[in-house]
Design a protein around this motif. Structure first.
Motif, PDB file in Angstrom:
ATOM      1  N   ASN A  68       0.828  -1.202   0.000  1.00 30.27           N
ATOM      2  CA  ASN A  68       0.000   0.000   0.000  1.00 30.27           C
ATOM      3  C   ASN A  68       0.865   1.257   0.000  1.00 30.27           C
ATOM      4  OD1 ASN A  68      -2.646   0.787  -0.248  1.00 30.27           O
ATOM      5  ND2 ASN A  68      -2.823   1.275   1.917  1.00 30.27           N
ATOM      6  N   GLU A  69       1.961   1.189   0.739  1.00 22.81           N
ATOM      7  CA  GLU A  69       2.917   2.296   0.785  1.00 22.81           C
ATOM      8  C   GLU A  69       3.500   2.530  -0.617  1.00 22.81           C
ATOM      9  OE1 GLU A  69       6.829   2.930   3.400  1.00 22.81           O
ATOM     10  OE2 GLU A  69       5.297   1.704   4.395  1.00 22.81           O
ATOM     11  N   ASN A  70       3.885   1.440  -1.293  1.00 23.69           N
ATOM     12  CA  ASN A  70       4.431   1.538  -2.651  1.00 23.69           C
ATOM     13  C   ASN A  70       3.412   2.127  -3.611  1.00 23.69           C
ATOM     14  OD1 ASN A  70       6.829   0.436  -1.803  1.00 23.69           O
ATOM     15  ND2 ASN A  70       6.319  -1.638  -2.456  1.00 23.69           N
ATOM     16  N   LEU A  71       2.169   1.712  -3.453  1.00 24.44           N
ATOM     17  CA  LEU A  71       1.086   2.211  -4.294  1.00 24.44           C
ATOM     18  C   LEU A  71       0.965   3.728  -4.149  1.00 24.44           C
ATOM     19  CD1 LEU A  71      -1.559   2.291  -5.891  1.00 24.44           C
ATOM     20  CD2 LEU A  71      -2.679   1.197  -3.966  1.00 24.44           C
ATOM     21  N   VAL A  72       0.896   4.209  -2.920  1.00 25.89           N
ATOM     22  CA  VAL A  72       0.765   5.649  -2.667  1.00 25.89           C
ATOM     23  C   VAL A  72       1.979   6.393  -3.205  1.00 25.89           C
ATOM     24  CG1 VAL A  72       0.669   7.412  -0.844  1.00 25.89           C
ATOM     25  CG2 VAL A  72      -0.839   5.420  -0.737  1.00 25.89           C
ATOM     26  N   ARG A  73       3.167   5.830  -2.986  1.00 26.66           N
ATOM     27  CA  ARG A  73       4.393   6.451  -3.488  1.00 26.66           C
ATOM     28  C   ARG A  73       4.376   6.561  -5.022  1.00 26.66           C
ATOM     29  NH1 ARG A  73       8.233   4.175  -0.091  1.00 26.66           N
ATOM     30  NH2 ARG A  73       8.413   5.987   1.233  1.00 26.66           N
ATOM     31  N   MET A  74       3.908   5.509  -5.700  1.00 22.38           N
ATOM     32  CA  MET A  74       3.815   5.517  -7.167  1.00 22.38           C
ATOM     33  C   MET A  74       2.916   6.658  -7.650  1.00 22.38           C
ATOM     34  SD  MET A  74       3.406   1.414  -7.858  1.00 22.38           S
ATOM     35  CE  MET A  74       2.715   1.457  -9.496  1.00 22.38           C
ATOM     36  N   LEU A  75       1.793   6.839  -6.978  1.00 25.26           N
ATOM     37  CA  LEU A  75       0.838   7.880  -7.379  1.00 25.26           C
ATOM     38  C   LEU A  75       1.412   9.274  -7.116  1.00 25.26           C
ATOM     39  CD1 LEU A  75      -2.465   6.261  -6.068  1.00 25.26           C
ATOM     40  CD2 LEU A  75      -1.589   6.264  -8.416  1.00 25.26           C
ATOM     41  N   LEU A  76       2.090   9.420  -5.978  1.00 22.16           N
ATOM     42  CA  LEU A  76       2.711  10.709  -5.653  1.00 22.16           C
ATOM     43  C   LEU A  76       3.804  11.033  -6.677  1.00 22.16           C
ATOM     44  CD1 LEU A  76       2.906  10.412  -1.759  1.00 22.16           C
ATOM     45  CD2 LEU A  76       1.376  11.908  -3.063  1.00 22.16           C
ATOM     46  N   LEU A 121       1.346   5.933   6.011  1.00 23.29           N
ATOM     47  CA  LEU A 121       1.047   6.797   4.865  1.00 23.29           C
ATOM     48  C   LEU A 121       1.100   8.289   5.197  1.00 23.29           C
ATOM     49  CD1 LEU A 121      -1.844   4.888   3.060  1.00 23.29           C
ATOM     50  CD2 LEU A 121       0.617   4.783   2.643  1.00 23.29           C
ATOM     51  N   ILE A 122       0.782   8.656   6.423  1.00 23.89           N
ATOM     52  CA  ILE A 122       0.750  10.080   6.791  1.00 23.89           C
ATOM     53  C   ILE A 122       2.086  10.778   6.514  1.00 23.89           C
ATOM     54  CG2 ILE A 122       0.457  11.716   8.709  1.00 23.89           C
ATOM     55  CD1 ILE A 122      -1.754   9.722   9.734  1.00 23.89           C
ATOM     56  N   PRO A 123       3.236  10.200   6.935  1.00 23.74           N
ATOM     57  CA  PRO A 123       4.510  10.864   6.630  1.00 23.74           C
ATOM     58  C   PRO A 123       4.755  11.014   5.122  1.00 23.74           C
ATOM     59  CG  PRO A 123       4.827   9.138   8.267  1.00 23.74           C
ATOM     60  CD  PRO A 123       3.423   9.023   7.778  1.00 23.74           C
ATOM     61  N   LEU A 124       4.360  10.002   4.333  1.00 20.17           N
ATOM     62  CA  LEU A 124       4.517  10.074   2.872  1.00 20.17           C
ATOM     63  C   LEU A 124       3.720  11.248   2.308  1.00 20.17           C
ATOM     64  CD1 LEU A 124       4.125   6.435   1.447  1.00 20.17           C
ATOM     65  CD2 LEU A 124       6.195   7.795   1.646  1.00 20.17           C
ATOM     66  N   LEU A 125       2.491  11.383   2.778  1.00 17.80           N
ATOM     67  CA  LEU A 125       1.615  12.460   2.283  1.00 17.80           C
ATOM     68  C   LEU A 125       2.155  13.831   2.709  1.00 17.80           C
ATOM     69  CD1 LEU A 125      -1.817  10.743   3.013  1.00 17.80           C
ATOM     70  CD2 LEU A 125      -0.769  11.087   0.768  1.00 17.80           C
ATOM     71  N   LEU A 126       2.624  13.917   3.947  1.00 20.07           N
ATOM     72  CA  LEU A 126       3.162  15.195   4.445  1.00 20.07           C
ATOM     73  C   LEU A 126       4.426  15.588   3.673  1.00 20.07           C
ATOM     74  CD1 LEU A 126       2.627  14.746   8.292  1.00 20.07           C
ATOM     75  CD2 LEU A 126       1.350  16.262   6.744  1.00 20.07           C
ATOM     76  N   GLU A 127       5.260  14.575   3.385  1.00 20.07           N
ATOM     77  CA  GLU A 127       6.471  14.805   2.614  1.00 20.07           C
ATOM     78  C   GLU A 127       6.137  15.356   1.221  1.00 20.07           C
ATOM     79  OE1 GLU A 127       9.476  11.546   1.160  1.00 20.07           O
ATOM     80  OE2 GLU A 127       9.299  11.451   3.358  1.00 20.07           O
ATOM     81  N   ALA A 128       4.980  14.937   0.695  1.00 24.02           N
ATOM     82  CA  ALA A 128       4.524  15.394  -0.625  1.00 24.02           C
ATOM     83  C   ALA A 128       3.734  16.699  -0.515  1.00 24.02           C
ATOM     84  CB  ALA A 128       3.679  14.311  -1.281  1.00 24.02           C
ATOM     85  N   HIS A 129       3.834  17.354   0.639  1.00 25.57           N
ATOM     86  CA  HIS A 129       3.197  18.644   0.909  1.00 25.57           C
ATOM     87  C   HIS A 129       1.677  18.595   1.067  1.00 25.57           C
ATOM     88  CE1 HIS A 129       7.158  20.258   0.246  1.00 25.57           C
ATOM     89  NE2 HIS A 129       7.182  19.709  -0.954  1.00 25.57           N
ATOM     90  N   ALA A 130       1.182  17.517   1.660  1.00 26.46           N
ATOM     91  CA  ALA A 130      -0.238  17.472   2.007  1.00 26.46           C
ATOM     92  C   ALA A 130      -0.451  18.517   3.096  1.00 26.46           C
ATOM     93  CB  ALA A 130      -0.614  16.091   2.517  1.00 26.46           C
TER      94      ALA A 130
END
Length: 191
Positions: free
Chosen positions: A114-122, A150-159
């Protein structure tokens, strides 16, 4: 079981039928971003609902538009973040937990997927702050599900943790309301 789609490519993407998805795209590239007649899902959204990584990766390589929305105004990222373990996953995890920690590794592997999936989309340029018809962003749903990976990934992408939904609630408000202190801390640091 699951969702039925009027567009065969959408049904194939949802059911993880790579051969069919490939056939439709080969026939006509317009199928890549087609909206389904029932709920407006694109093949990418269908694949994200189920976490079908091979199909998602294929569609992204063929320039599927990550920012297209369905009738609920959700992008593929909303579904990637909202993806939960299936009942079958939970059953396997519970049954295999006592056996050499296989259940634990299965859980870790599903979470990684799921983490990889979100990263791919970002990485593909999805709008991390896109809001759905309720005014909720992917970060909002990640907080609601207490998804600490997932929260840190989203924040890193400027959520943006301060975006409020139609009820006036932000991801930070959710963390406070549900008493997720670690998540609240992460969101405070980001804002």
């Amino acid at each position: 079981m699951g969702i039925l789609y009027s567009e065969p490519i959408c049904q194939a993407a949802y059911q993880n039928d790579f051969g069919q998805v490939w056939r439709w795209v080969r026939e006509d590239s317009k199928y890549i971003n087609i909206h389904d007649g029932f709920n407006g899902d694109t093949p990418l959204i269908c694949a994200c609902r189920r976490g079908n990584l091979k199909i998602i990766s294929f569609l992204l390589r063929r320039n599927a538009d990550v920012n297209l929305k369905n009738q609920k105004e959700r992008t593929c990222l909303h579904y990637a973040v909202k993806k939960r373990f299936t009942f079958f996953d939970y059953l396997l995890i519970i049954l295999l937990m006592p056996v050499l920690l296989i259940g634990y590794f299965l859980m870790v592997s599903k979470t990684k997927q799921n983490e990889n999936l979100v990263r791919m989309l970002l990485d593909a340029g999805v709008d991390v702050n896109a809001a759905d018809c309720y005014g909720c962003t992917a970060l909002y749903y990640a907080c609601e599900m207490k998804n600490q990976t997932l929260i840190p990934l989203l924040l890193e992408a400027h959520a943006d943790p301060s975006i409020r939904n139609k009820n006036g609630e932000s991801p930070l408000d959710i963390a406070r309301r549900l008493k997720f202190s670690q998540i609240e801390l992460m969101l405070r640091k980001a804002s």
